[in-house]
Scaffold this active site. Sequence first.
Site, mmCIF file in Angstrom:
data_model
loop_
_atom_site.group_PDB
_atom_site.id
_atom_site.type_symbol
_atom_site.label_atom_id
_atom_site.label_comp_id
_atom_site.label_asym_id
_atom_site.label_seq_id
_atom_site.Cartn_x
_atom_site.Cartn_y
_atom_site.Cartn_z
ATOM 1 N N PRO A 49 -12.169 10.110 8.779
ATOM 2 C CA PRO A 49 -10.763 10.357 8.453
ATOM 3 C C PRO A 49 -9.837 9.454 9.271
ATOM 4 C CG PRO A 49 -11.904 12.398 8.952
ATOM 5 C CD PRO A 49 -12.820 11.292 9.328
ATOM 6 N N TYR A 50 -8.744 9.074 8.640
ATOM 7 C CA TYR A 50 -7.747 8.221 9.271
ATOM 8 C C TYR A 50 -6.384 8.847 9.024
ATOM 9 C CZ TYR A 50 -4.679 4.147 9.885
ATOM 10 O OH TYR A 50 -3.669 3.296 10.276
#
Length: 67
Positions: A2-3
């Site tokens: 995830p970013y």
Amino acid sequence: MPYINVKITDKAVTTEQKAAIIDGMTQVLVDVLGKNPATTVVVIDEVPLDNWGIAGIPVVEYRNKSK
């Protein structure tokens, strides 16, 4: 992996506040999506106040109108 990209103005944000944002955003993905915090990336972009606008006007002007 995830970013998360957080954009905030560069006005008076401390290192401690940034650390709290990074921790909090990571925890949201852990709690809501069950993501691994070790692979969760959080980037904070600090935008100069002159480059931030609300309601079609620069934020400085917007804040002055609301006083």
